[in-house]
Design a protein around this motif. Structure first.
Motif, PDB file in Angstrom:
ATOM      1  N   ALA B  14     -70.088  28.005  -4.456  1.00  0.00           N
ATOM      2  CA  ALA B  14     -70.895  29.204  -4.728  1.00  0.00           C
ATOM      3  C   ALA B  14     -71.935  28.892  -5.797  1.00  0.00           C
ATOM      4  O   ALA B  14     -71.742  27.986  -6.618  1.00  0.00           O
ATOM      5  CB  ALA B  14     -69.996  30.353  -5.190  1.00  0.00           C
ATOM      6  N   VAL B  15     -73.057  29.632  -5.767  1.00  0.00           N
ATOM      7  CA  VAL B  15     -74.105  29.481  -6.790  1.00  0.00           C
ATOM      8  C   VAL B  15     -74.489  30.865  -7.277  1.00  0.00           C
ATOM      9  O   VAL B  15     -74.945  31.707  -6.493  1.00  0.00           O
ATOM     10  CB  VAL B  15     -75.386  28.834  -6.234  1.00  0.00           C
ATOM     11  CG1 VAL B  15     -76.331  28.469  -7.374  1.00  0.00           C
ATOM     12  CG2 VAL B  15     -75.079  27.621  -5.395  1.00  0.00           C
ATOM     13  N   SER B  16     -74.343  31.104  -8.580  1.00  0.00           N
ATOM     14  CA  SER B  16     -74.760  32.379  -9.157  1.00  0.00           C
ATOM     15  C   SER B  16     -76.127  32.256  -9.817  1.00  0.00           C
ATOM     16  O   SER B  16     -76.339  31.418 -10.696  1.00  0.00           O
ATOM     17  CB  SER B  16     -73.742  32.853 -10.202  1.00  0.00           C
ATOM     18  OG  SER B  16     -74.255  33.983 -10.892  1.00  0.00           O
ATOM     19  N   GLY B  17     -77.063  33.089  -9.397  1.00  0.00           N
ATOM     20  CA  GLY B  17     -78.327  33.258 -10.118  1.00  0.00           C
ATOM     21  C   GLY B  17     -78.288  34.636 -10.771  1.00  0.00           C
ATOM     22  O   GLY B  17     -77.758  35.589 -10.187  1.00  0.00           O
ATOM     23  N   GLY B  18     -78.821  34.749 -11.974  1.00  0.00           N
ATOM     24  CA  GLY B  18     -78.856  36.070 -12.603  1.00  0.00           C
ATOM     25  C   GLY B  18     -77.540  36.512 -13.198  1.00  0.00           C
ATOM     26  O   GLY B  18     -77.252  37.700 -13.262  1.00  0.00           O
ATOM     27  N   THR B  19     -76.734  35.563 -13.662  1.00  0.00           N
ATOM     28  CA  THR B  19     -75.570  35.927 -14.480  1.00  0.00           C
ATOM     29  C   THR B  19     -76.084  36.659 -15.719  1.00  0.00           C
ATOM     30  O   THR B  19     -75.468  37.613 -16.192  1.00  0.00           O
ATOM     31  CB  THR B  19     -74.787  34.653 -14.852  1.00  0.00           C
ATOM     32  OG1 THR B  19     -74.389  34.015 -13.641  1.00  0.00           O
ATOM     33  CG2 THR B  19     -73.594  34.966 -15.721  1.00  0.00           C
ATOM     34  N   HIS B  20     -77.225  36.203 -16.225  1.00  0.00           N
ATOM     35  CA  HIS B  20     -78.011  36.953 -17.222  1.00  0.00           C
ATOM     36  C   HIS B  20     -79.269  37.463 -16.509  1.00  0.00           C
ATOM     37  O   HIS B  20     -80.034  36.672 -15.956  1.00  0.00           O
ATOM     38  CB  HIS B  20     -78.380  36.068 -18.409  1.00  0.00           C
ATOM     39  CG  HIS B  20     -77.183  35.656 -19.220  1.00  0.00           C
ATOM     40  ND1 HIS B  20     -77.045  34.403 -19.777  1.00  0.00           N
ATOM     41  CD2 HIS B  20     -76.067  36.356 -19.563  1.00  0.00           C
ATOM     42  CE1 HIS B  20     -75.890  34.356 -20.437  1.00  0.00           C
ATOM     43  NE2 HIS B  20     -75.270  35.513 -20.318  1.00  0.00           N
ATOM     44  N   GLY B  21     -79.474  38.773 -16.553  1.00  0.00           N
ATOM     45  CA  GLY B  21     -80.477  39.406 -15.692  1.00  0.00           C
ATOM     46  C   GLY B  21     -81.931  39.196 -16.092  1.00  0.00           C
ATOM     47  O   GLY B  21     -82.825  39.692 -15.405  1.00  0.00           O
ATOM     48  N   ASN B  22     -82.185  38.494 -17.192  1.00  0.00           N
ATOM     49  CA  ASN B  22     -83.576  38.244 -17.596  1.00  0.00           C
ATOM     50  C   ASN B  22     -83.909  36.748 -17.608  1.00  0.00           C
ATOM     51  O   ASN B  22     -84.915  36.347 -18.191  1.00  0.00           O
ATOM     52  CB  ASN B  22     -83.846  38.873 -18.976  1.00  0.00           C
ATOM     53  CG  ASN B  22     -82.907  38.367 -20.051  1.00  0.00           C
ATOM     54  OD1 ASN B  22     -82.098  37.482 -19.799  1.00  0.00           O
ATOM     55  ND2 ASN B  22     -83.002  38.920 -21.244  1.00  0.00           N
ATOM     56  N   ILE B  57     -80.119  42.466 -13.440  1.00  0.00           N
ATOM     57  CA  ILE B  57     -81.311  41.903 -12.803  1.00  0.00           C
ATOM     58  C   ILE B  57     -82.318  43.010 -12.520  1.00  0.00           C
ATOM     59  O   ILE B  57     -83.521  42.859 -12.763  1.00  0.00           O
ATOM     60  CB  ILE B  57     -80.922  41.158 -11.499  1.00  0.00           C
ATOM     61  CG1 ILE B  57     -80.128  39.901 -11.834  1.00  0.00           C
ATOM     62  CG2 ILE B  57     -82.159  40.822 -10.667  1.00  0.00           C
ATOM     63  CD1 ILE B  57     -79.441  39.253 -10.637  1.00  0.00           C
ATOM     64  N   GLU B  58     -81.806  44.144 -12.047  1.00  0.00           N
ATOM     65  CA  GLU B  58     -82.686  45.271 -11.744  1.00  0.00           C
ATOM     66  C   GLU B  58     -83.417  45.738 -13.012  1.00  0.00           C
ATOM     67  O   GLU B  58     -84.601  46.054 -12.979  1.00  0.00           O
ATOM     68  CB  GLU B  58     -81.845  46.407 -11.168  1.00  0.00           C
ATOM     69  CG  GLU B  58     -82.609  47.361 -10.292  1.00  0.00           C
ATOM     70  CD  GLU B  58     -81.651  48.391  -9.683  1.00  0.00           C
ATOM     71  OE1 GLU B  58     -82.064  49.548  -9.545  1.00  0.00           O
ATOM     72  OE2 GLU B  58     -80.489  48.018  -9.377  1.00  0.00           O
ATOM     73  N   LYS B  59     -82.695  45.750 -14.130  1.00  0.00           N
ATOM     74  CA  LYS B  59     -83.310  46.180 -15.400  1.00  0.00           C
ATOM     75  C   LYS B  59     -84.028  45.042 -16.109  1.00  0.00           C
ATOM     76  O   LYS B  59     -84.672  45.257 -17.140  1.00  0.00           O
ATOM     77  CB  LYS B  59     -82.226  46.728 -16.340  1.00  0.00           C
ATOM     78  CG  LYS B  59     -81.543  47.968 -15.814  1.00  0.00           C
ATOM     79  CD  LYS B  59     -80.681  48.600 -16.898  1.00  0.00           C
ATOM     80  CE  LYS B  59     -80.333  50.023 -16.505  1.00  0.00           C
ATOM     81  NZ  LYS B  59     -80.026  50.889 -17.630  1.00  0.00           N
ATOM     82  N   CYS B  60     -83.868  43.827 -15.589  1.00  0.00           N
ATOM     83  CA  CYS B  60     -84.445  42.639 -16.237  1.00  0.00           C
ATOM     84  C   CYS B  60     -83.976  42.512 -17.682  1.00  0.00           C
ATOM     85  O   CYS B  60     -84.741  42.192 -18.588  1.00  0.00           O
ATOM     86  CB  CYS B  60     -85.967  42.658 -16.146  1.00  0.00           C
ATOM     87  SG  CYS B  60     -86.652  41.018 -15.862  1.00  0.00           S
ATOM     88  N   GLU B  61     -82.675  42.773 -17.885  1.00  0.00           N
ATOM     89  CA  GLU B  61     -82.050  42.629 -19.201  1.00  0.00           C
ATOM     90  C   GLU B  61     -80.942  41.583 -19.103  1.00  0.00           C
ATOM     91  O   GLU B  61     -80.427  41.321 -18.019  1.00  0.00           O
ATOM     92  CB  GLU B  61     -81.401  43.958 -19.649  1.00  0.00           C
ATOM     93  CG  GLU B  61     -82.339  45.122 -19.773  1.00  0.00           C
ATOM     94  CD  GLU B  61     -83.160  45.107 -21.055  1.00  0.00           C
ATOM     95  OE1 GLU B  61     -83.014  44.151 -21.836  1.00  0.00           O
ATOM     96  OE2 GLU B  61     -83.946  46.058 -21.252  1.00  0.00           O
ATOM     97  N   ARG B  62     -80.580  40.996 -20.236  1.00  0.00           N
ATOM     98  CA  ARG B  62     -79.492  40.010 -20.243  1.00  0.00           C
ATOM     99  C   ARG B  62     -78.225  40.602 -19.632  1.00  0.00           C
ATOM    100  O   ARG B  62     -77.568  39.978 -18.805  1.00  0.00           O
ATOM    101  CB  ARG B  62     -79.231  39.571 -21.683  1.00  0.00           C
ATOM    102  CG  ARG B  62     -78.216  38.433 -21.812  1.00  0.00           C
ATOM    103  CD  ARG B  62     -78.140  37.972 -23.271  1.00  0.00           C
ATOM    104  NE  ARG B  62     -77.103  36.986 -23.508  1.00  0.00           N
ATOM    105  CZ  ARG B  62     -77.281  35.669 -23.370  1.00  0.00           C
ATOM    106  NH1 ARG B  62     -78.434  35.214 -22.991  1.00  0.00           N
ATOM    107  NH2 ARG B  62     -76.298  34.819 -23.609  1.00  0.00           N
ATOM    108  N   TYR B  63     -77.869  41.816 -20.033  1.00  0.00           N
ATOM    109  CA  TYR B  63     -76.718  42.506 -19.465  1.00  0.00           C
ATOM    110  C   TYR B  63     -76.874  43.998 -19.671  1.00  0.00           C
ATOM    111  O   TYR B  63     -77.789  44.449 -20.380  1.00  0.00           O
ATOM    112  CB  TYR B  63     -75.399  42.016 -20.079  1.00  0.00           C
ATOM    113  CG  TYR B  63     -75.342  42.077 -21.587  1.00  0.00           C
ATOM    114  CD1 TYR B  63     -75.533  40.920 -22.355  1.00  0.00           C
ATOM    115  CD2 TYR B  63     -75.102  43.270 -22.263  1.00  0.00           C
ATOM    116  CE1 TYR B  63     -75.488  40.967 -23.736  1.00  0.00           C
ATOM    117  CE2 TYR B  63     -75.050  43.321 -23.647  1.00  0.00           C
ATOM    118  CZ  TYR B  63     -75.245  42.175 -24.375  1.00  0.00           C
ATOM    119  OH  TYR B  63     -75.204  42.219 -25.739  1.00  0.00           O
ATOM    120  N   VAL B  64     -75.985  44.751 -19.055  1.00  0.00           N
ATOM    121  CA  VAL B  64     -76.054  46.205 -19.175  1.00  0.00           C
ATOM    122  C   VAL B  64     -75.085  46.694 -20.252  1.00  0.00           C
ATOM    123  O   VAL B  64     -75.464  47.410 -21.174  1.00  0.00           O
ATOM    124  CB  VAL B  64     -75.719  46.872 -17.818  1.00  0.00           C
ATOM    125  CG1 VAL B  64     -75.684  48.382 -17.946  1.00  0.00           C
ATOM    126  CG2 VAL B  64     -76.713  46.434 -16.766  1.00  0.00           C
ATOM    127  N   GLY B  65     -73.830  46.270 -20.151  1.00  0.00           N
ATOM    128  CA  GLY B  65     -72.808  46.735 -21.097  1.00  0.00           C
ATOM    129  C   GLY B  65     -72.292  45.637 -22.013  1.00  0.00           C
ATOM    130  O   GLY B  65     -72.144  45.837 -23.215  1.00  0.00           O
TER     131      GLY B  65
END
Lengths: 253, 253
Positions: B14-22, B57-65
């Motif tokens: 598996a490959v994760s992109g956007g573990t951090h959303g920015n 990713i949608e918010k283009c932030e590192r994370y939400v919570g």
């Protein structure tokens, strides 16, 4: 420029760092000058540094409620205080009270506004229009005396548009935009460049106040002629990126 | 490494992109592969790209919570769902269900995790510890075959510490960290570098699956030996910045 510069000497100059709270060169510079204003001193005028958007600086965000640098319209500045208004509308009124009022004889003579961009564009001097004689002469002086990177000039105001930026509160103004620097990051090289640009600009004011004659000149400046969006996928997402040759090659290296 | 590599072939990667959303390189790559997975195909195993933290990713932030990449501890993964839990705790359970469960025989064989940094450090390959034999052999292969920039190896896990990163859900994993790139910005050069690094890593797995023998080797890797804060003013604000020679000189230009 068609005319040479014959204006009154300037006595009160302000410098805003952190108009956008995540653009760190100006924030670091303004905080440095608030602790130690020695290097801002010139013989013939006073310089007042301040933090443009303290609440955004604390959060290290561009702004809290809305972009402060688009909040200095006559309509917003003269609006009645409202409980649910964005923080920046109230902050703009405070700045207008302290360094303005915009368009009045009481306003500060000049305001600098310090910005960063992630774009690899070197130093950019932003003026409202070529009709702003003193700032245009200042740009010419900086282009002639500042050697670290090219200083391109950008005239931001569209014909018939009202000024809305923070420096429009003073009688004249100039914004410095330096890049590339990530938001929330301090690069020592850009910090030093902004400091040198400011020193150069203050030297110009000192010379101007002391009666130096600045003759007419020709100068190259950029204006918006149109806007072009990125190519997009059907779902609206951007499907392209800036070519690496434009991103890396900065034209003067 | 003291031992040569004798492990079972890998079948699910598996490959994760956007573990951090920015951090945009991996987000753009994962979205590209979700549209067109052709370049991920190799003969002997399957590669599944996914978006690590879609809401960030949608918010283009590192994370939400909270930081998703610190959420994969046994305690959090086995915790009961709670209404007031951060979004990332639920998202970590989903990822653990899909690509894990962590530590089980059912888990994916390998997970890549794609990151960016604003630091001017080129490519960095992040592995939990030198005891992870397959990832260490992969690092060695990448260092030998990838020529665009140096690939330094960073071993992140402290002795006795539990793994907590997203790739710890799979049986083995590797994180790629590329810089410098501002948050929320896509640089074409770093995008191409990450793509080439991934191709190189998948080539290694293909060779490994086909029985290539990778002999023992020596390799240089970085570990944390201590942390040092910036100098600070009495009010707690940072009073220093990274020297421009460390910021601009990247050691291989």
């Amino acid at each position: 420029m068609a005319a040479s510069c014959r204006l009154k000497p300037l006595s009160r100059v302000a410098v805003s760092g952190g108009t956008h709270g995540n653009e760190m060169s100006g924030i670091y510079l303004a905080k440095h000058w608030l602790r130690d204003p020695m290097e801002l001193r010139r013989g013939s005028f006073a310089v007042t540094p301040f933090l443009g958007n303290p609440r955004a600086i604390e959060k290290c965000e561009r702004y809290v409620g809305q972009d402060l640098n688009h909040t200095f319209t006559t309509e917003l500045l003269s609006s009645a205080e409202a409980e649910d208004e964005p923080y920046e509308v109230g902050r703009a009124r405070e700045i207008n009270q302290t360094y303005g009022p915009k368009g009045s004889a009481q306003a500060f003579d000049f305001m600098f506004d310090l910005h960063n961009t992630t774009a690899n564009m070197g130093a950019c001097l932003i003026v409202d229009s070529e009709e702003s004689l003193l700032p245009m002469h200042m740009c010419h002086y900086i282009q002639t005396h500042y050697k670290w990177s090219p200083c391109r000039i950008y005239l931001y105001k569209l014909p018939g548009e009202e000024t809305y930026s923070i420096d429009s509160v003073a009688k004249a103004g100039l914004a410095l935009e330096l890049g590339p620097q990530p938001q929330r990051v301090v690069r020592a090289d850009l910090f030093a460049q902004m400091r040198a640009l400011m020193a150069c600009a203050l030297d110009f004011i000192e010379l101007f106040n002391k009666g130096t004659v600045f003759p007419a000149f020709e100068i190259e400046a950029y204006k918006i002629t149109g806007r072009m969006d990125y190519p997009r996928y059907p779902n609206g997402e951007i499907s392209a990126m800036v070519h690496p040759k434009l991103q890396v090659g900065v034209g003067w290296e």
